[in-house]
Design a protein around this motif. Structure first.
Motif, mmCIF file in Angstrom:
data_model
loop_
_atom_site.group_PDB
_atom_site.id
_atom_site.type_symbol
_atom_site.label_atom_id
_atom_site.label_comp_id
_atom_site.label_asym_id
_atom_site.label_seq_id
_atom_site.Cartn_x
_atom_site.Cartn_y
_atom_site.Cartn_z
ATOM 1 N N MET A 1 57.077 72.251 -19.907
ATOM 2 C CA MET A 1 56.415 71.167 -20.620
ATOM 3 C C MET A 1 55.536 70.354 -19.685
ATOM 4 O O MET A 1 54.494 69.873 -20.062
ATOM 5 C CB MET A 1 57.501 70.274 -21.241
ATOM 6 N N MET A 4 50.803 71.114 -16.148
ATOM 7 C CA MET A 4 49.537 70.676 -16.704
ATOM 8 C C MET A 4 48.420 71.591 -16.250
ATOM 9 O O MET A 4 47.713 71.309 -15.301
ATOM 10 C CB MET A 4 49.239 69.238 -16.256
ATOM 11 N N ASP A 6 44.813 73.606 -17.256
ATOM 12 C CA ASP A 6 43.572 72.944 -17.621
ATOM 13 C C ASP A 6 43.671 72.127 -18.904
ATOM 14 O O ASP A 6 43.710 70.909 -18.892
ATOM 15 C CB ASP A 6 42.453 73.991 -17.744
ATOM 16 N N HIS A 7 43.759 72.816 -20.040
ATOM 17 C CA HIS A 7 43.886 72.104 -21.303
ATOM 18 C C HIS A 7 44.956 72.768 -22.138
ATOM 19 O O HIS A 7 44.661 73.553 -23.023
ATOM 20 C CB HIS A 7 42.554 72.091 -22.057
ATOM 21 N N LEU A 9 46.542 71.848 -24.473
ATOM 22 C CA LEU A 9 46.437 71.556 -25.899
ATOM 23 C C LEU A 9 45.674 72.636 -26.651
ATOM 24 O O LEU A 9 45.918 72.896 -27.806
ATOM 25 C CB LEU A 9 45.703 70.229 -26.097
ATOM 26 N N LEU A 10 44.697 73.248 -25.943
ATOM 27 C CA LEU A 10 43.844 74.210 -26.625
ATOM 28 C C LEU A 10 44.453 75.601 -26.676
ATOM 29 O O LEU A 10 43.897 76.496 -27.283
ATOM 30 C CB LEU A 10 42.473 74.259 -25.941
ATOM 31 N N ASP B 83 43.062 63.624 -22.173
ATOM 32 C CA ASP B 83 42.855 64.309 -20.899
ATOM 33 C C ASP B 83 41.657 65.255 -20.984
ATOM 34 O O ASP B 83 41.688 66.379 -20.481
ATOM 35 C CB ASP B 83 44.095 65.125 -20.495
ATOM 36 N N GLY B 84 40.639 64.825 -21.684
ATOM 37 C CA GLY B 84 39.409 65.610 -21.732
ATOM 38 C C GLY B 84 39.361 66.658 -22.818
ATOM 39 O O GLY B 84 38.331 67.283 -23.029
ATOM 40 N N ALA B 85 40.473 66.902 -23.533
ATOM 41 C CA ALA B 85 40.454 67.905 -24.596
ATOM 42 C C ALA B 85 40.380 67.199 -25.941
ATOM 43 O O ALA B 85 41.114 66.257 -26.194
ATOM 44 C CB ALA B 85 41.712 68.766 -24.540
ATOM 45 N N ASP B 86 39.486 67.679 -26.817
ATOM 46 C CA ASP B 86 39.319 67.034 -28.120
ATOM 47 C C ASP B 86 40.520 67.366 -29.002
ATOM 48 O O ASP B 86 40.775 68.525 -29.322
ATOM 49 C CB ASP B 86 38.028 67.529 -28.775
ATOM 50 N N LYS B 100 53.153 65.509 -27.321
ATOM 51 C CA LYS B 100 52.608 64.812 -26.160
ATOM 52 C C LYS B 100 52.315 63.357 -26.476
ATOM 53 O O LYS B 100 52.303 62.518 -25.591
ATOM 54 C CB LYS B 100 51.293 65.481 -25.739
ATOM 55 N N GLU B 182 53.279 61.912 -23.202
ATOM 56 C CA GLU B 182 52.458 61.266 -22.186
ATOM 57 C C GLU B 182 51.946 59.932 -22.692
ATOM 58 O O GLU B 182 51.633 59.040 -21.928
ATOM 59 C CB GLU B 182 51.302 62.182 -21.804
#
Lengths: 440, 266, 482
Positions: A1, A4, A6-7, A9-10, B83-86, B100, B182
């Motif tokens: 978890m 971290m 790069d991204h 989330l994507l 953190d820069g991601a849409d 998060k 976060e």
């Protein structure tokens, strides 16, 4: 978890993918369930309608019949009592003869034994002709164009229920008769027409499904629904008003409340047992009578009216009551002048739905003798309420118990009639609710 | 105004931008609820959103973890970068995002489960722990962080709904931090609590700042002044002013902010 | 005097009383209605009610208990020797009833009755003439009994007329005499109305009492003729109308449970998933259309489902499943009835569950979604556990509905009482047997008929328990979130 990259989330991880798949499966289960439920509804309706619609059409045979004075009115005085002595069978023979003559006159070749020609006509024809003549003795001696019901098997042949193959195994008809029927249709003697008699005629015996109608059942059901309306609505409203507006909160009223909630869920057949024990055995009311049916259905419908009525009363805001009490109205005046009129749409809706349920109920009526074969129309109320009658749902049950397959068509047709009544009642309830419902 | 003065002296940590919102618009059906909001939320900071009722502050908060997705009529446009991601990128799974960016609601809403299960719920659904022992540890540490451990350690299996209001809200905070988010979003977390419970939760928020960036929506200006480093003032769907809490409260630039703070609107 | 005429006279009296009382009230105040304590209309209403209410109560009670007296009068004319072998007093009494009925019709036609009463043969012929069906031929004793019952009825009706009219007039006079400007007619009217309202709510209690008492008394009657141990412990159901029947309840209970279990196995998953989808996923529009459509299933009369089972589902299952697999050849089977009943019960599960799921506070859903749970995780782990008691209540109500259902099983399950595990065999249920033992010409003195009351009592108790438990659970649940 915590890694971290790069991204993160994507890039959905494997676990999220699995969870999303589970999510899609879960939604699919829900959709499947709804589809199944709706499919069952459609299946049910399609099956009933496809089996029942033919009941509204009937095969008729039309040919000239000479009402021979020598057979029908031996005395020659047109005396109704004397004429009534000629039985249905006498008329039947007359019809058979006229039918044979008609076939000959049209020059139709066939292989049916002359003696069996009459089997193509319903046994009911003799009775109809007799009623016609007795109602109008002046017809005697004339030649009239007579429209007879075709026998159930011939009728079934034109509706696709009977085929050449089944006819060859059926002692009530034969392929030769069906072939003749085809020719007669081409000659215009036999025709399939709308059959208003299905709604107006009374029940007919086991051998003649083609003559069976719903008249007595519709009238009986109407009587019972009116009784339920006249009794259950005032009593139900009175009980609701007491419980909702006046009753003190104590154990006794609590018992009444639990009791009403429970009565609404008691199996309907138990009400039939109650009716049999109390109204028929104890009070000595007649079996099969609309009055008993009406009383039983009233007891059954009462809690189903009380529950929505109380909800409607509860929905009237207390401020209205305070306003009326504040200008010095008594509690009863407050209720009758203000609360009841405001709750009326809700009460009416609940009542109509309760009546619709009562109309469709069959189990309790079986026990109070409404399955009996009833040929005569009940008289006018109030005395007619004590005459034997049938009821729509019980008539349907009755027909399912008959041997001749023609009755299945009749039963399905009767269901369509019953459903039409129910749809009308429920539509009225929905209309009332939409039109008058108010939100506080 | 001693509180404000204390605030002024509190040092503001070296900031990095955690969430960057640009031109965020929200429509609920025909209602234009949020208009062109630009905000940068800093990490390891408490950011307060203040403003009169219906000004859009809660709406904006719910955009930050896409809780508005659950309202069918809501439409969000603009960009919000975490953190820069849409986070509104179609590839982003809101489920992962919400792990998060955790959220605490106005009314305490513990699940009708035991205290333990309430806290363990997040780690379980996200598969964060490998063993029962590890889960126990997470539950204990979260309850400790939420300053609830000492009060409930003997009755972890009793229902969470049986706690007092303040305890319930701290349980909800423990539940929210159990997924190690976060960012922690708090939607008027103290509005249903009494003054003592409010003080406890505020103290907790200040401690949480060391690990999370906290965004709090509040009705109470005193509360914003007490707990936050940065404050944003919303009015009628607009972000009117955003800056350091001390500046906003002592030297607002916009007349609307001044009117609100001095009690003339709102 | 006929009942209709009597009722008309009572109504006329009440109307007259209303008008007279109004006038009198105004007159007593010297023509100035403002001096009255109560509006003139209240004086009128009170008078009308005092005329109607006592008279109506007497009328109804009289009619209920009249049957007893008449039966007693007829019975007193009959001797045990009048009952031939192979017949019963009940049959003779129904003959008596028919003779009395026929005599009334003959009298109405103006036929001279005296010669007929003297000769049973002449009477039989005359009765045939008016179209009265005959059981046994009239005997001198049955004719006497018929005459006695007619006489008793006549006396009873005269007495009824006198008593009700006396009560009505008494009510009228009593109220009229009390009319003064100070008379609190409004309060009196309202007190009387209150009693009427209370009376209406007591009808519900009366119904329950009637059900319980009639079931209990006939069940006791049954257990006097048939050992209750056999009823509860015998595993065979085989009624013979010649006597020596086996009336063990277990095959019927087993059939009932089996059919209901299949019905629930169909209805619970479909109903529950539909409810979840409608409450949690469906758009408002979809919900507005789909929910009423599913509820149509609950509005369709059960006889329709019965016919559906009989002509569609039964033959389908027989031709495609049971015969090809060699596990049965009957179109009526537990599976047929269970499947169709399952369809019927779907809305009972789905509608109530849907309401209950909607009652779960949105804040719980937000809490779970805010932690990153997917909607389905939220539903399974938060919403459904929170709604569980309510859903259990809904399922219990559905079960009670299934157990008490009659028409579907009468037409779909068959009539063979047996303890079997094969769902494609015909089996029977408690309700089916109540119908079959109580329809047709019934005599209330053989165990084969009376067993229906014991079955009814079993059914009533079973459903009562389920209903009460379900109602308590649902009510508790509602309170939790209110």
């Amino acid at each position: 978890m915590t890694d971290m990259t790069d991204h993160p989330l994507l890039m959905p991880d494997a676990r999220t993918k699995a969870r999303n798949a589970a999510e899609r499966r879960f939604r699919a289960y829900g959709l499947t369930a709804i589809t199944l439920a709706l499919a069952a509804l459609v299946w049910l309706l399609v099956s009933i309608f496809s089996a029942g619609l033919p009941a509204f059409k009937q095969t008729f045979i039309t040919f000239p019949v000479t009402l021979d004075a020598a057979t029908l009115d031996k005395s020659g005085k047109l005396d109704p009592v004397e004429m009534a002595k000629v039985t249905t069978i006498g008329y039947g023979k007359l019809i058979d003869k006229a039918f044979a003559a008609e076939i000959e006159a049209k020059g139709i070749a066939h292989e049916v034994k002359p003696k069996e020609l009459g089997d193509m006509i319903s046994e009911q024809a003799g009775a109809s002709l007799r009623d016609m003549v007795l109602a109008n003795p002046a017809l005697v001696g004339q030649t009239i164009q007579f429209q007879a019901l075709a026998n159930g098997r011939i009728d079934g042949y034109f509706k696709g229920r009977v085929t050449m193959e089944t006819a060859s195994r059926d002692k009530n008809t034969s392929p030769e008769k069906l072939a003749l029927a085809d020719k007669l249709r081409d000659a215009g003697v036999i025709a399939v027409k709308l059959n208003p008699g299905f709604l107006t005629m009374s029940d007919a015996s086991d051998k003649r499904p083609e003559a069976a109608g719903l008249g007595v059942a519709i009238l009986g059901s109407l009587y019972m629904v009116v009784i339920v309306l006249c009794l259950a609505l005032p009593i139900g409203v009175a009980a609701s008003v007491y419980l909702e507006e006046f009753a003190p909160k104590n154990t006794f009223t609590d018992i009444i409340e639990v009791n009403i909630a429970n009565l609404a869920a008691v199996p309907s057949i138990v009400y039939g047992i109650l009716g049999l024990a109390i109204f028929i055995n104890f009070a000595g009311l007649p079996q099969s009578a609309p009055i008993v049916g009406g009383l039983v259905l009233t007891l059954m419908t009462l809690p189903r009216i009380i529950i929505p009525t109380r909800a409607a009363l509860k929905a009237v805001p207390p401020s209205i009551r305070d306003a009326a009490l504040g200008v010095g109205a008594s509690k009863l005046q407050t209720v009758t002048h203000h609360v009841l009129p405001l709750a009326a749409p809700g009460i009416l809706t609940g009542t109509i739905i309760g009546l619709a349920q009562a109309l469709g109920e069959s189990a309790p009526l079986l026990l109070i003798g409404m399955v009996a074969f009833v040929k005569d129309f009940p008289g006018l109320p109030p005395q007619g309420l004590f005459d034997p009658a049938a009821a729509l749902p019980v008539q349907i049950y009755n027909w399912t118990q008959r041997g001749d397959p023609g009755f299945v068509e009749r039963a399905s047709g009767a269901i369509i009639v019953l459903l039409v009544f129910l749809v009308v009642m429920n539509a009225a309830a929905i209309y009332l609710r939409r039109k008058y419902e108010r939100r506080w | 105004m001693s509180v404000i003065e204390m605030k002024l002296e509190r040092e503001v940590a070296a900031e990095t931008i955690k969430i960057q919102a640009r031109k965020v618009q929200v429509h609920y059906g025909t209602n234009h609820a949020l208009k062109d909001v630009d905000v940068d939320i800093l990490s390891k900071n408490v950011t307060a959103f203040i403003g009169p009722s219906g000004c859009g502050k809660s709406t904006f908060l719910r955009c930050l973890n896409r809780m508005n997705d659950t309202v069918a009529s809501a439409k969000v446009s603009g960009s919000i970068l975490l953190d820069g991601a849409d986070i509104y990128d179609p590839r982003v799974d809101p489920v992962q995002l919400r792990a998060k960016v955790g959220m605490v609601f106005q009314k305490p809403n513990p699940f009708p489960k035991s205290i333990y299960d309430n806290v363990a719920y997040g780690p379980k659904i996200h598969g964060l722990t490998r063993s029962k022992a590890e889960l126990d540890e997470v539950v204990e540490s979260c309850l400790r962080k939420a300053a609830l451990w000492n009060e409930v350690k003997d009755r972890l299996q009793s229902p969470g709904t049986g706690l007092s209001g303040g305890q319930q809200q701290r349980l909800c905070i423990a539940r929210a931090i159990a997924t190690s988010p976060e960012v922690l979003l708090m939607d008027e977390p103290c509005s249903a609590l009494d003054p003592i419970a409010t003080a406890q939760v505020e103290e907790l928020i200040d401690e949480l700042r060391s690990q999370f960036s906290v965004v709090i929506v509040t009705h109470s200006m005193q509360q914003a002044a007490r707990v936050s480093q940065r404050t944003a003032f919303f009015h009628l769907g607009h972000l009117v002013e955003y800056g350091e809490t001390g500046t906003i409260f002592t030297n607002p630039k916009d007349p609307r902010t001044e009117s609100y703070i001095t009690g003339r609107i709102g | 005097m006929s009942i209709g005429l009597l009722s008309l006279i009572l109504l006329a009296l009440a109307t007259a009383g209303y008008l007279v009382a109004r006038t009198r009230a105004v007159a007593s105040a010297g023509g100035d209605a403002r001096r009255l304590h109560s509006l003139p209309a209240f004086h009128g209403r009170l008078t009308a009610m005092s005329v109607l209410v006592p008279a109506a109560v007497i009328l109804i009670l009289w009619l209920i208990f009249e049957g007893f007296a008449i039966r007693g009068a007829a019975l007193s004319q009959l001797k045990p020797s009048d009952v031939p072998d192979g017949s019963t007093m009940d049959l003779i009494m129904s003959d008596v009833g028919r003779i009395a009925d026929g005599l009334n019709q003959l009298e109405a036609r103006g036929t001279e009755l005296a010669p007929l009463l003297a000769s049973p043969d002449a009477l039989a012929a005359a009765l045939k003439d008016v179209g009265v069906a005959q059981g046994g031929a009239p005997t001198p004793d049955t004719i006497l009994a018929a005459q006695a019952s007619r006489e008793a009825l006549r006396t009873s009706r005269i007495g009824l007329s006198i008593v009700t009219l006396a009560a009505a007039v008494a009510g009228l006079v009593l109220v009229l005499r009390r009319i003064t400007p100070e008379f609190r007619a409004r309060n009196a009217t309202e007190a009387l109305s209150m009693w009427l309202l209370i009376g209406a709510s007591l009808i519900a209690v009366g119904t329950t009492l009637g059900i319980v008492l009639s079931l209990l008394s006939e069940t006791l009657h049954f257990f006097r003729l048939y050992d209750f141990r056999d009823f509860f412990f015998n595993l065979t159901w085989n009624p013979k109308f010649t006597g020596g029947s086996d009336l063990g309840i277990w095959p019927l209970i087993w059939g009932t449970i089996y059919v209901s279990a299949i019905a629930l196995a169909v209805a619970v998953p479909i109903g529950l998933f539909s409810a979840v989808y409608l409450a949690e996923y469906a758009s408002k529009r979809t919900r507005a259309y789909v929910k009423p459509l599913i509820e149509i299933l609950a509005g369709i009369p059960t006889i329709v489902y019965g016919l559906f089972a009989l002509v569609t589902v039964g033959p389908l299952l027989r031709d495609w499943i049971s015969i090809p697999m060699g596990i049965g050849n009957s179109s009526s089977s537990v599976m047929t009835a269970g499947l169709v009943m399952g369809i019927m019960v779907i809305p009972f599960v789905s509608s109530l569950s849907d309401d209950i799921i909607n009652a779960v506070p949105q804040s719980l859903r937000d809490g779970s979604l805010g932690l990153g749970a997917t909607p389905s995780e939220t539903i399974r782990q938060v919403v459904l556990p929170a709604a569980l008691p309510g859903i259990v209540g809904a399922i219990l109500l559905a079960a009670s509905r299934a157990i008490g259902e009659t028409m579907i099983v009468v037409l779909g399950a068959g009539a063979a009482a047996q303890l079997s595990l094969n769902p494609f065999e015909a089996m029977t249920t408690v309700t089916v047997k109540i119908v079959s033992q109580l329809t047709g010409d019934t005599e209330f003195n053989s165990p084969e008929t009376l067993v229906a009351f014991a079955l009814g009592l079993t059914l009533f108790t079973l459903t009562l328990c389920l209903n009460i438990v379900a109602l308590i659970i649902v009510r508790k649940y509602r309170e939790q979130y209110e």
